[in-house]
Design an enzyme around this catalytic site. Structure first.
Site, PDB file in Angstrom:
ATOM      1  N   GLU A 165       0.878  -1.176   0.000  1.00  0.00           N
ATOM      2  CA  GLU A 165       0.000   0.000   0.000  1.00  0.00           C
ATOM      3  C   GLU A 165       0.906   1.213   0.000  1.00  0.00           C
ATOM      4  O   GLU A 165       1.718   1.409   0.912  1.00  0.00           O
ATOM      5  CB  GLU A 165      -0.913   0.021   1.222  1.00  0.00           C
ATOM      6  N   CYS A 210      -1.362   8.628   3.912  1.00  0.00           N
ATOM      7  CA  CYS A 210      -1.390   8.156   2.525  1.00  0.00           C
ATOM      8  C   CYS A 210      -2.620   8.696   1.800  1.00  0.00           C
ATOM      9  O   CYS A 210      -2.581   8.964   0.604  1.00  0.00           O
ATOM     10  CB  CYS A 210      -1.410   6.628   2.487  1.00  0.00           C
TER      11      CYS A 210
END
Length: 1014
Positions: free
Chosen positions: A767, A801
């Site tokens: 990720e 993120c």
């Protein structure tokens, strides 16, 4: 420092609170007599209904639960503020296209714009395709669409007159004077609207209130009893952009003088000034402000008897609020005027309690419980005429009758209140009694600004269950309408926040959170900060990698044979312990990772949710599945066996082996625990490498898991640099898989390293980040947009993120949105995260600071500076290392945004034309993690979401804070491999699959086949 707690804990069991209210009111009220008194009023309203333009008539014809009512209200909320024709056409087509006005009644809209509405489906473009009539998007279609929009605008403007008394004070007072020629009425004028986001907003509202008071002063008799004069209502959150508990010192220093200036004007004019009620989280702060002002009233104008506040009875602390305000008035020997209302933020209060994971709701979940509370509070107000002059705001005929009954018993003076445009029918009857006084609560302001706010309040409060709606409906039996509310429901009508995922056996508990505005929740955190050390973690020697791997691999054999139910129980035990230790973990996160307190609490909850969710998921997916699996089986074939006879086939999931888990510093607890829990739940063992900046949090988490029952050898910590320790772990032969969260660059390095190894092809779950965009069209509400942008771009210092990196705002509203964003950013507190008032803390370390600083210097040259640090930030940066204030830059094109800047730096671009083209340009950047869409055009939002190559799309909200098991999180393209963390597909990647086929007739005979013969 935050304010002290004057009221009880706000999250108490509903039934306990209602029991006290019932005890208070049952002896003071004869409900049957009140119902008898109300009956002729209701009948008169039904026999002589309000005119077609009245709000209750509108709600009767177009209930909010109907597609037509919802379409009309949503158009009213948005259409007037849309500046460009193309968006106005699309919005109108979207909303009217989902409703059927052809069959509507013979009132209201059918008189206002029936032709336009009913023909809208012919003239308006299709909301899905954008094409006009008979799929011909030509000039005639555009002219027809514009005509329909113009007619719809006119209908919405007429609707606005039912909500808003006047667009200016002069207009409103003219309307009030006209109404007074028919009935003796008093007015409380209100410049309602969104709370201030900027200091400029606050100053504008202050001037508006000041001008309104001066205007009212010219129309009243200052020698008359103040109760007989008109008044004004003010909203504290409109007068200060940070009307929040954490900023109480600033509020007392800046807001109190502003409100006091209004009080002085009101006192000189001898008019009533009421502080409007707001959300539960602001209640204690409101009381703090109230006391400061009451003290000034007592000292400087004790003769003024017009100051007061509104009180919301849907709050479970309403009775204690009245007791507190009464004590305050008596302490300072000041008589207050207080408005009693049901409440205006019910939906928001419910959602906030659910999102924060609080133990109970701060508002009643049964409507009749709020009615009971209202009656109990009414009695309490009538019992203290020396301290409070009560103003009862209600449109409920039975409630009015009950108040009149209780008031007759006490002899206390009071007045009734109604909202402009509502309740005219019942008050026409009630006011036939000349001894009853009524004040109209009258919103004043431009329709384009005010209507959006008022419509959302109406939608939030579900008018279909209201007395006003049912009173006008002759199909509702009179006895049912006037049924006594004086009864107790033992359970909430909604699942409590801890039970959001069900109350059935085995249901996963929602993690319990904290409300940082409540001292009993806040104090343990601050105490833990003083007592919690950050542990020193020894660095792992990469030369030990083979030995550590061997012990971990040996442990995996036993751990994988441990029944999945037992593994799951260990993870749940760890979750419970972690929740109990929330203050300690929060303190660690604040000290080591520079988290704000709100972010720290959210991260602990996320880690707990990961442990519980993956425990549940492992038990679900690791059960053997007989094959073949036949789906959509008719009930008649239930229990029937399929497949080849004499043979059993079973598909099972098995653990892969030893996983390397490499987690980042921006979520050093939640992502670390999530990765580890997923591997352990599925029977794998783990070599965990935390970020080198935050090993202390990881060490404490590992110790907790070991204490819960995870074997020491099955979970081992390897702290050190990624280039050495991380590389050695990835390169170790025999590693079964790698799960990584971090930069795209490092993910590619790991991928190449795994591909270069001999042996099995090793799975990688990565990720990574993204250039996350938000598209804003001109139908969006600027205040909501700015709230979402500030949270998404600058919360956590932009070190998520999912954080917003690129804001794409429609050119028609860009100037206004940017101006509001600039003002909102100035209000953010940048500094030490140990201070609960801090909004933006430092970035993680000097290396990150230098990298972000280089980008900022580049953007100063290449683009237009929109937001730069305030002077206060420059001062704070001298005492707090690595502090970067929010920055924003305007760039010319989306393609100019080349890289993710992992900090509080936002780039803004203006767009025009087709929104689909904007999404295509965002897709072309190659990243695909998060996307925000801000629009009131539902079909557009869905079309754009489906066109985006983005893992998580957020519509009309912020883009951060994905909830485990609710919003599975992860991206595509340059943003990761998937599967999504916290989702139902995640654990499969940690498993191998095995099919076992058994010939059950190998020894001869097929008992099952023989038994099936008849």
């Amino acid at each position: 420092m935050p304010v002290a707690q004057r009221l009880p804990f706000p999250y108490r069991p509903e039934a306990e609170v209602v029991a006290r209210h019932l005890q208070s009111v049952s002896q003071a009220l004869d409900w049957a007599a009140a119902a008898r008194a109300a009956t002729p009023w209701v009948q008169a309203v039904r026999d002589n209904p309000p005119p077609f333009w009245a709000m209750e008539s509108l709600l009767k014809e177009y209930p909010i639960s109907s597609a037509e009512g919802l379409a009309l209200m949503r158009l009213a909320e948005a259409l007037l503020r849309v500046p460009d024709a193309e968006t106005a056409i699309a919005l109108t087509a979207d909303q009217l296209g989902r409703a059927d006005f052809d069959g509507s009644g013979d009132k209201v809209l059918s008189r206002l714009s029936s032709t336009a509405i009913s023909m809208s489906k012919y003239f308006l473009p299709d909301p899905q395709t954008g094409n006009g009539p008979q799929n011909e998007p030509g000039l005639m279609a555009k002219l027809g669409a514009r005509t329909v929009v113009a007619a719809t605008l006119r209908a919405v403007q007429l609707l606005g007159r039912q909500f808003v008394l006047g667009q200016t004070m002069k207009e409103a007072q003219h309307e009030a004077d006209a109404a007074r020629k028919k009935t003796s009425l008093r007015y409380s004028y209100d410049m309602l609207g969104e709370g201030a986001r900027t200091e400029a907003d606050a100053q504008r509202y202050l001037k508006s209130y000041t001008d309104a008071i001066e205007s009212i002063a010219t129309h009243v008799d200052s020698t008359r009893a103040i109760e007989q004069n008109d008044g004004i209502s003010i909203k504290l959150s409109a007068l200060h952009p940070r009307f929040e508990d954490a900023h109480s010192e600033r509020i007392m220093a800046e807001l109190v003088p502003r409100v006091w200036s209004l009080c002085q004007h009101a006192a000189r004019a001898n008019i009533n000034l009421t502080i409007d009620a707001e959300e539960v989280e602001r209640q204690e702060l409101t009381l703090e402000v109230l006391e400061a002002l009451v003290a000034k009233v007592a000292a400087e104008c004790p003769q003024w008897r017009g100051f007061g506040m509104a009180m919301q009875t849907y709050q479970t602390r309403s009775l204690e609020l009245i007791e507190s305000v009464t004590a305050l008035a008596r302490r300072y020997q000041v008589r207050l005027m207080c408005r009693l209302v049901k409440g205006a933020y019910w939906d928001a209060e419910i959602k906030r309690a659910q999102e924060l994971g609080l133990p109970h709701y701060p508002v009643f979940t049964h409507k009749h419980h709020t009615d009971v509370s209202y009656l109990s509070c009414a009695r309490a107000l009538l019992d203290v005429p020396d301290a409070i002059y009560p103003q009862f705001a209600t449109h409920n005929a039975a409630t009015i009758a009950a108040i009149l009954q209780m008031a007759a018993r006490t002899g206390a003076p009071f007045e009734l209140q109604r909202l402009h445009g509502m309740g005219e029918g019942v008050y026409r009857e009630v006011l036939k009694n000349p001894l009853v006084a009524c004040r109209v609560y009258a919103p004043v302001g431009a329709h384009r600004d005010l209507l959006a706010y008022l419509v959302r309040r109406l939608l939030e409060n579900g008018a279909n269950s209201s007395f006003v709606h049912q009173m006008a409906d002759p199909t509702v039996d009179m006895q049912d309408l006037l049924t006594s509310p004086l009864r107790l429901e033992p359970h909430s009508s909604l699942p409590l926040p801890p039970d959001l995922f069900g109350t059935h056996p085995g249901a996963r508990k929602n993690s319990t959170g904290l409300d940082l505005t409540v001292p009993t929740h806040r104090s343990p955190l601050l105490a833990a900060l003083a007592t919690t050390p950050v542990p020193v973690v020894p660095e792992f020697d990469p030369r030990r990698t083979a030995d550590v791997f061997a012990t971990c691999a040996a442990a995996q054999k036993g751990w994988s044979r441990t029944p999945v139910a037992e593994r799951a129980a260990i993870l749940r035990r760890a979750a419970d312990t972690m929740l109990e230790q929330t203050p300690m973990f929060c303190a660690l996160l604040v000290k080591e990772a520079h988290k704000t307190w709100g972010d720290a609490v959210s991260e602990v909850r996320e880690a707990v949710d990961f442990l519980r969710y993956y425990a549940d998921e492992a038990q679900r997916i690791m059960q053997p599945l007989p094959q073949p699996q036949i789906h959509h089986l008719p009930p008649a074939l239930a229990g029937h066996s399929f497949g080849v006879t004499g043979e059993s086939n079973t598909l099972s999931l098995t653990a892969r082996g030893v996983w390397v888990c490499i987690s980042p510093w921006n979520f050093p607890l939640a992502i670390f625990v999530g990765q580890v829990a997923a591997a352990l739940a599925t029977g794998n063992t783990v070599l965990a490498k935390p970020a080198e900046q935050t090993p202390g949090v990881a060490l404490v988490a590992v110790q907790l898991l070991h204490a819960a029952g995870v074997p020491v050898d099955a979970l081992q910590l390897a702290h050190g640099a990624g280039e050495t320790v991380g590389a050695a772990l990835v390169a170790q032969p025999g590693v079964a898989g790698v799960v990584f969260t971090g930069s795209t660059q490092v993910a590619k390095i790991i991928n190449r390293a795994l591909a270069a190894k001999d042996g099995a092809i090793v799975p990688l779950i990565a990720e990574t980040g993204g250039i996350n965009a938000m598209l804003v069209d001109s139908s969006a509400l600027p205040e909501q947009v700015v709230d979402a942008v500030v949270q998404s771009a600058f919360r956590s210092a932009g070190q998520r993120c999912s954080a917003l990196r690129l804001l794409c705002v429609h050119e028609a509203i860009a100037d206004g949105v940017i101006e509001m964003l600039q003002g909102a950013a100035k209000e953010l507190v940048v500094g030490d995260t140990a201070d609960i008032a801090t909004d933006v803390g430092p970035v993680i370390d000097a290396e990150a600071f230098e990298g972000i600083y280089r980008h900022i210097q580049r953007l100063k040259v290449e683009s237009k500076v929109l937001i730069a640090p305030a002077e206060s930030t420059m001062v704070a940066s001298k005492t707090v290392a690595n502090l970067i204030a929010p920055h924003a830059f305007e760039v010319a094109r989306i393609a100019d945004v080349k890289a993710e800047i992992f900090g509080p730096v936002l780039q803004v671009v203006r767009w025009g034309g087709e929104p689909a083209d904007v999404i295509a340009q965002v897709n072309a950047l190659g990243y695909g993690l998060t996307l925000g869409l801000q629009t009131r055009i539902d079909s557009r939002a869905q079309a754009l979401a489906h066109a985006a190559h983005i893992g998580n799309v957020y519509i009309n909200r912020n883009m951060i804070g994905a909830v485990v098991g609710v919003q599975p999180f992860g991206g595509e393209g340059l943003s990761g491999t998937g599967p999504k963390a916290g989702g139902p597909h995640y654990l499969y990647r940690f498993c191998a699959e095995q099919t076992i086929t058994v010939n059950t007739t190998a020894a001869g005979g097929n008992a099952a086949l023989l038994a099936s013969m008849h």
